[in-house]
Write a protein that holds these residues in place. Structure first.
Motif, mmCIF file in Angstrom:
data_model
loop_
_atom_site.group_PDB
_atom_site.id
_atom_site.type_symbol
_atom_site.label_atom_id
_atom_site.label_comp_id
_atom_site.label_asym_id
_atom_site.label_seq_id
_atom_site.Cartn_x
_atom_site.Cartn_y
_atom_site.Cartn_z
ATOM 1 N N ILE A 1 0.855 -1.180 0.000
ATOM 2 C CA ILE A 1 0.000 0.000 0.000
ATOM 3 C C ILE A 1 0.892 1.232 0.000
ATOM 4 C CG2 ILE A 1 -1.825 1.255 1.180
ATOM 5 C CD1 ILE A 1 -2.810 -1.300 2.367
ATOM 6 N N VAL A 2 0.775 2.014 -1.049
ATOM 7 C CA VAL A 2 1.641 3.177 -1.270
ATOM 8 C C VAL A 2 0.838 4.463 -1.080
ATOM 9 C CG1 VAL A 2 3.150 4.356 -2.912
ATOM 10 C CG2 VAL A 2 2.973 1.838 -2.944
ATOM 11 N N GLY A 3 1.208 5.258 -0.093
ATOM 12 C CA GLY A 3 0.558 6.541 0.132
ATOM 13 C C GLY A 3 1.216 7.633 -0.693
ATOM 14 N N ILE A 4 0.409 8.406 -1.397
ATOM 15 C CA ILE A 4 0.900 9.577 -2.132
ATOM 16 C C ILE A 4 0.093 10.757 -1.614
ATOM 17 C CG2 ILE A 4 1.254 10.651 -4.386
ATOM 18 C CD1 ILE A 4 1.396 7.886 -5.617
ATOM 19 N N SER A 5 0.717 11.521 -0.726
ATOM 20 C CA SER A 5 -0.010 12.568 -0.024
ATOM 21 C C SER A 5 0.609 13.935 -0.293
ATOM 22 C CB SER A 5 -0.015 12.275 1.487
ATOM 23 O OG SER A 5 -0.906 13.136 2.171
ATOM 24 N N GLY A 6 -0.043 14.960 0.253
ATOM 25 C CA GLY A 6 0.429 16.329 0.098
ATOM 26 C C GLY A 6 -0.711 17.302 0.272
ATOM 27 N N CYS A 7 -0.381 18.551 0.389
ATOM 28 C CA CYS A 7 -1.396 19.592 0.480
ATOM 29 C C CYS A 7 -2.194 19.642 -0.821
ATOM 30 C CB CYS A 7 -0.720 20.941 0.733
ATOM 31 S SG CYS A 7 -1.862 22.325 0.985
ATOM 32 N N SER A 8 -3.409 20.138 -0.747
ATOM 33 C CA SER A 8 -4.195 20.352 -1.962
ATOM 34 C C SER A 8 -3.399 21.175 -2.960
ATOM 35 C CB SER A 8 -5.488 21.095 -1.606
ATOM 36 O OG SER A 8 -6.197 21.462 -2.766
ATOM 37 N N SER A 9 -3.413 20.760 -4.212
ATOM 38 C CA SER A 9 -2.728 21.425 -5.326
ATOM 39 C C SER A 9 -1.227 21.163 -5.366
ATOM 40 C CB SER A 9 -2.994 22.942 -5.315
ATOM 41 O OG SER A 9 -4.375 23.201 -5.385
ATOM 42 N N SER A 10 -0.770 20.187 -4.589
ATOM 43 C CA SER A 10 0.649 19.813 -4.646
ATOM 44 C C SER A 10 0.963 19.006 -5.898
ATOM 45 C CB SER A 10 1.037 19.003 -3.405
ATOM 46 O OG SER A 10 0.288 17.793 -3.353
ATOM 47 N N ASP B 1 -2.078 6.036 13.560
ATOM 48 C CA ASP B 1 -2.662 4.730 13.267
ATOM 49 C C ASP B 1 -2.918 4.571 11.770
ATOM 50 O OD1 ASP B 1 -3.993 2.171 14.120
ATOM 51 O OD2 ASP B 1 -5.711 3.161 13.178
ATOM 52 N N LEU B 2 -3.431 5.624 11.156
ATOM 53 C CA LEU B 2 -3.696 5.593 9.718
ATOM 54 C C LEU B 2 -2.392 5.491 8.933
ATOM 55 C CD1 LEU B 2 -6.247 5.752 7.948
ATOM 56 C CD2 LEU B 2 -5.859 8.210 7.759
ATOM 57 N N ALA B 3 -1.411 6.282 9.325
ATOM 58 C CA ALA B 3 -0.126 6.286 8.622
ATOM 59 C C ALA B 3 0.555 4.922 8.665
ATOM 60 C CB ALA B 3 0.789 7.355 9.219
ATOM 61 N N SER B 4 0.330 4.183 9.755
ATOM 62 C CA SER B 4 0.972 2.870 9.916
ATOM 63 C C SER B 4 0.463 1.847 8.906
ATOM 64 C CB SER B 4 0.755 2.353 11.333
ATOM 65 O OG SER B 4 -0.606 2.011 11.551
ATOM 66 N N ARG B 5 -0.639 2.147 8.228
ATOM 67 C CA ARG B 5 -1.209 1.217 7.257
ATOM 68 C C ARG B 5 -0.438 1.211 5.933
ATOM 69 N NH1 ARG B 5 -4.104 -1.676 10.729
ATOM 70 N NH2 ARG B 5 -5.523 -0.371 11.977
ATOM 71 N N ASP C 1 13.349 11.115 11.829
ATOM 72 C CA ASP C 1 12.817 9.854 12.331
ATOM 73 C C ASP C 1 11.451 9.491 11.753
ATOM 74 O OD1 ASP C 1 11.454 11.862 13.623
ATOM 75 O OD2 ASP C 1 11.508 10.932 15.599
ATOM 76 N N VAL C 2 10.930 10.307 10.834
ATOM 77 C CA VAL C 2 9.665 9.941 10.202
ATOM 78 C C VAL C 2 9.958 9.126 8.948
ATOM 79 C CG1 VAL C 2 8.448 11.948 11.100
ATOM 80 C CG2 VAL C 2 9.481 12.073 8.825
ATOM 81 N N ASP C 3 9.198 8.093 8.761
ATOM 82 C CA ASP C 3 9.430 7.181 7.641
ATOM 83 C C ASP C 3 8.674 7.663 6.406
ATOM 84 O OD1 ASP C 3 10.297 4.971 6.227
ATOM 85 O OD2 ASP C 3 8.696 3.676 6.991
ATOM 86 N N ILE C 4 8.992 8.888 5.986
ATOM 87 C CA ILE C 4 8.294 9.512 4.861
ATOM 88 C C ILE C 4 9.341 10.099 3.912
ATOM 89 C CG2 ILE C 4 6.692 11.340 4.159
ATOM 90 C CD1 ILE C 4 5.393 11.101 6.918
#
Length: 236
Positions: A8-17, A137-141, A207-210
């Protein structure tokens, strides 16, 4: 089909990124991948938090989303590699055919992906969303956490160029103050914990895994796509 592994690959960012555009392009390039959008978990209009000061709904609050359902869906996807919810994305984005993606990039990504995932026993699920790392919790998914970024001024300019957004029940058009008081403010408040000194324009904490990528107006989309795909392939 039973998969050996579901990524499961998260692709996140602020709106309009540019996160949704890049997620959509990536899903089209990677054979057999699936794309879902956190936007499909928005609540109905009358359930979205109402801001008394500005007398409008706050679509950029985490409470505007059914995050419990979203989290359950991620658990189901991880177990099965399939989508259980009936998700119909509102497709609030421009024409992807206008983007300058060259054939050399497509061929290189395809060759890398086929060499790594060619046996089909690993399922890649891309998840596009603006509020997926703010909750631990959500990020851990997510097996891969990617953050697409752009300077505040660039985000504001891009957002202003949009005509509006289709919701479950209506069509939303930003008031003049909405980006500063709601979009960017919510992004900064909910993601400050991920950045050094809480500065969302600065560096991520070590230390964030991002992994983050700057997608400003001078960014080559081919470079951005290659960056995303290389991170996915590295998880084989």
């Amino acid at each position: 089909m039973t998969y050996k592994k579901v990524l499961i690959v998260g692709i996140s960012g602020c709106s309009s990124s540019g996160k949704t555009t890049l997620a959509k392009l990536t899903s089209e390039i990677l054979p057999g991948s699936t794309l879902i959008h956190e936007d499909d978990f928005f609540k109905h209009d009358d359930e979205v938090p109402f801001d008394e000061k500005y007398q409008i709904h706050n679509w950029d609050s985490p409470e505007a989303l059914d995050l419990d359902l979203f989290g359950k869906e991620l658990v189901h996807i991880k177990k099965t590699g399939t989508i259980s919810a009936e998700l119909i994305h509102n497709n609030n984005m421009g024409d992807l055919s206008e983007l300058n993606v060259n054939q050399a990039t497509l061929k290189e990504i395809s060759a890398k992906y086929s060499a790594t995932f060619g046996d089909g026993d690993i399922k890649v699920v891309l998840v596009d969303g603006f509020m997926i790392y703010n909750n631990q919790d959500l990020a851990s998914r997510f097996d891969v956490k990617l953050l697409i970024r752009a300077p505040r001024a660039t985000l504001k300019k891009r957002r202003a160029a949009r005509s509006g957004y289709k919701t479950l029940d209506s069509f939303w058009v930003d008031p003049p103050f909405y980006f500063d008081e709601f979009v960017y403010k919510a992004y900064a408040e909910n993601h400050a914990c991920l950045f050094e000194n809480g500065d969302v324009e600065g560096a991520l904490k070590k230390d964030v895994d991002i992994y983050d990528f700057i997608n400003d107006d001078n960014t080559d989309i081919n470079e951005a796509l290659m960056w995303i795909c290389d991170h996915i392939i590295s998880m084989r």
